[in-house]
Design an enzyme around this catalytic site. Structure first.
Site, PDB file in Angstrom:
ATOM      1  N   ASN A 314       0.844  -1.201   0.000  1.00 30.25           N
ATOM      2  CA  ASN A 314       0.000   0.000   0.000  1.00 30.25           C
ATOM      3  C   ASN A 314       0.880   1.252   0.000  1.00 30.25           C
ATOM      4  O   ASN A 314       0.681   2.189   0.783  1.00 30.25           O
ATOM      5  CB  ASN A 314      -0.939   0.003   1.208  1.00 30.25           C
ATOM      6  CG  ASN A 314      -2.196   0.807   0.963  1.00 30.25           C
ATOM      7  OD1 ASN A 314      -2.395   1.367  -0.116  1.00 30.25           O
ATOM      8  ND2 ASN A 314      -3.057   0.892   1.963  1.00 30.25           N
ATOM      9  N   HIS A 350     -10.276   4.279   7.278  1.00 36.43           N
ATOM     10  CA  HIS A 350     -10.754   3.010   6.728  1.00 36.43           C
ATOM     11  C   HIS A 350     -12.202   2.724   7.133  1.00 36.43           C
ATOM     12  O   HIS A 350     -12.935   2.080   6.378  1.00 36.43           O
ATOM     13  CB  HIS A 350      -9.868   1.853   7.198  1.00 36.43           C
ATOM     14  CG  HIS A 350      -8.649   1.650   6.356  1.00 36.43           C
ATOM     15  ND1 HIS A 350      -7.430   2.223   6.639  1.00 36.43           N
ATOM     16  CD2 HIS A 350      -8.464   0.933   5.222  1.00 36.43           C
ATOM     17  CE1 HIS A 350      -6.551   1.862   5.731  1.00 36.43           C
ATOM     18  NE2 HIS A 350      -7.143   1.083   4.855  1.00 36.43           N
TER      19      HIS A 350
END
Length: 462
Positions: A314, A350
Site C-alpha cells: 500500500n 478506513h
C-alpha cells in the site's frame, strides 16, 4: 447489465462486486481511448475527457450515489477558492471531507454492512486527494526556509480551474481504488510536461503486464479462498485445533485475504500505466512506468521485518500519510506520538468498525517493539544481521521471516473480521498470541537492555 451478471455468475461474485470489477477493467479501455484520441490534445480537452469518463465509471458502479463525490468536489473547490493557501482552508477541507466520509461509515454500521461495495470506497480515495490539494495550495505560501524538496515538488502557487480539479478527482485509473496521484503530476501529465508523448516508448505493454499479474493473484485468491475462508477462524472447528495448526491457518488465511487487495491494486495500477501518468526515469535515465506502484511484490514477500512490509505494501497511501499527516505533526515533538496519531487517522479513514482500530493500534505497538528488539539484537551481536556468518544469519532470518508473517497476518485478520464480537472470538481462540508475543519482545528489551543500562548508570553515580 448482462456483462455484469455474466461476470458475477462466472466468478461466483455478488453483483455489486462484479460491477466494481468490470469498472476496473473498463478503465483500461478508457486509457487506451485516451492514448488514441486525446493524448496530444490541449489540456482542457484532456481534463474534460478524464472528468466525463471518471463520472461514467462512478455512475456505472454506484448510480445516483455519485452525488456524494460531486458534493465533496463542489464544496471543497468553493472552500479553496475562498480560503485556499491558508491554514483555515486546510482545516475546513479536513473537517468537511472527513465528516462526510464518517457519516457514510456510520450509515454502514447502522445497516450492518460489514463488507460491501459501498460508495465510501472511492470516496475515501477522493478525501485524500482533496486534502492533499488543500495542502498543496497552502505549501506554496510558506517561507523559503520552511520549504523542503518534497514540498517544492507538490506546492501549487495558483488555484486550478474547476475542470482541472474534476479531471484530477475523477481520473479513470484511480477513481475507484487509488493509487494516490499528486495534482502536480496530473497537471504535468495533461499539459504534456511529464514526458515527451511523441518520443517516449509506449506504456501499454507495461500496463497489461500488471493486469495479467493481477489476474494471476485473482485466480490464486479465488482458488484458495474456498479452502481458507476467514470465517473458519471464528468457527467451533478452529477453536478445537492445536495452537501450531491455528497459527498456520492464521498465516495462510491472512495471506489469501491479502491477495484480494493485491489484485485490486494491480488492476488499478495497470490502467494508470496504460494512460502514461506513471512515467518516471529510473537508473541511467531509463524510462520506467512504476511511479505509482502500490505494492512491490518481491520485496513484500521476502522482507523479514514489519517495517519492510510497510515500505512495500500500500505504498502510495503510506507515502501520503507520511507526507500529509506524520510530517505535519512534527510540532508534537515526538515521532512515537506522531506515528500513533497517524495510525489512528488511517484507522478512522478506513472505517468505524473496531477491527480497524485493533489492526492499526496493534501494528503501532508491534513496530515499536520490533525496532527496539532489532536494536537490542544489534548491540548484543555487535553487528547487523546481514554481517553475520551465513551459518548464523540464515537461521535467524528464517525465524524473523516466520515471526513477521505470523504477527502481520494476526493483525490483518482484525481487518477482515471488523466487529468486536468476531475479533475477540478470534483473539481468544489463539490465546492472544500476537499480543503476548509483542509483549514478550517489549519485556525482553526492557530487562536485558534498558533496565540494565539504568542499573549501570546508577552504579556509576554511586
Amino acid at each position: 447489465m448482462a456483462v455484469t451478471r455474466a461476470v458475477a455468475e462466472l466468478l461466483s461474485l455478488p453483483e455489486p462486486s462484479a460491477r466494481f470489477l468490470v469498472a476496473l477493467f473498463s478503465a483500461y479501455l478508457v486509457s487506451l481511448l485516451y492514448k488514441a484520441v486525446c493524448a496530444r490534445q490541449r489540456a482542457v480537452l484532456q481534463n474534460a475527457f478524464f472528468a466525463l469518463s471518471g463520472l461514467w465509471i462512478m455512475y456505472f458502479v454506484y448510480g445516483h450515489l455519485l452525488w456524494h463525490s460531486l458534493l465533496d468536489v463542489a464544496v471543497v473547490y468553493a472552500l479553496l477558492w475562498l480560503f485556499g493557501g491558508t491554514r483555515f482552508g486546510v482545516l475546513l477541507t479536513w473537517i468537511f471531507t472527513l465528516s462526510h466520509l464518517l457519516l457514510g461509515y456510520y450509515e454502514m454500521i447502522v445497516s450492518n454492512e460489514v463488507h460491501s461495495i459501498s460508495w465510501t470506497i472511492p470516496h475515501s480515495v477522493l478525501v485524500l486527494k482533496l486534502i492533499a490539494l488543500s495542502y498543496n495550495l497552502y505549501d506554496a505560501t510558506k517561507k523559503e526556509e520552511e520549504v523542503t524538496d518534497d514540498i517544492k515538488e507538490t506546492a501549487l502557487p495558483n488555484m486550478p480551474s474547476v475542470l482541472e480539479v474534476m479531471g484530477f478527482a475523477y481520473f479513470c485509473g484511480s477513481v475507484l481504488a487509488g493509487p494516490q496521484i499528486s495534482f502536480t503530476r496530473y497537471h504535468k501529465f495533461v499539459n504534456r510536461r511529464l514526458f515527451d508523448v511523441d518520443n517516449t516508448p509506449s506504456s501499454i505493454s507495461a500496463g497489461f503486464q500488471r493486469l495479467f499479474l493481477g489476474v494471476f493473484f485473482s485466480v490464486l485468491y479465488s482458488a484458495s479462498n474456498q479452502f481458507y475462508p476467514v470465517s473458519y477462524l471464528v468457527s467451533e472447528g478452529f477453536a478445537t485445533e492445536p495452537l501450531v495448526r491455528k497459527l498456520w491457518l492464521v498465516f495462510i488465511t491472512g495471506k489469501v485475504a491479502l491477495w484480494r487487495y493485491v489484485t485490486v491494486w494491480l488492476f488499478a495500477e495497470g490502467a494508470c500505466i496504460v494512460s502514461g501518468i506513471t512515467y518516471t526515469l529510473g537508473e541511467k535515465g531509463k524510462v520506467e512506468w512504476n511511479a505509482l506502484a502500490n505494492i512491490h511484490i518481491i520485496k513484500n514477500e521476502t522482507c523479514i521485518t514489519l517495517q519492510g512490509v510497510i515500505d512495500s505494501f500500500n505504498v502510495n497511501t503510506n507515502q501520503w500519510l507520511a507526507f500529509y499527516v506524520f510530517k505535519r505533526l512534527k510540532w508534537l515533538g515526538s515521532k512515537a506520538i506522531s506515528h500513533m496519531c497517524t495510525l489512528i487517522f488511517v484507522s478512522v479513514w478506513h472505517g468505524l468498525w473496531p477491527g480497524y482500530m485493533f489492526c492499526f493500534t496493534f501494528e503501532f505497538i508491534a513496530i515499536m517493539a520490533e525496532r527496539n528488539f532489532i536494536l537490542m539484537c544489534k548491540r548484543l551481536l555487535g553487528c547487523d544481521l546481514q554481517d553475520l556468518h551465513a551459518f548464523a544469519r540464515v537461521p535467524l532470518m528464517l525465524v524473523a521471516y516466520v515471526a513477521k508473517n505470523v504477527i502481520l497476518m494476526y493483525a490483518l485478520i482484525f481487518f477482515q473480521l471488523l466487529t468486536w464480537k468476531m475479533c475477540w472470538k478470534f483473539m481468544s481462540s489463539v490465546y492472544l498470541f500476537g499480543h503476548v508475543t509483542v509483549l514478550c519482545w517489549i519485556l525482553i528489551h526492557y530487562f536485558l537492555f534498558q533496565r540494565r543500562q539504568s542499573w549501570r548508570a546508577h552504579s556509576k553515580q554511586e
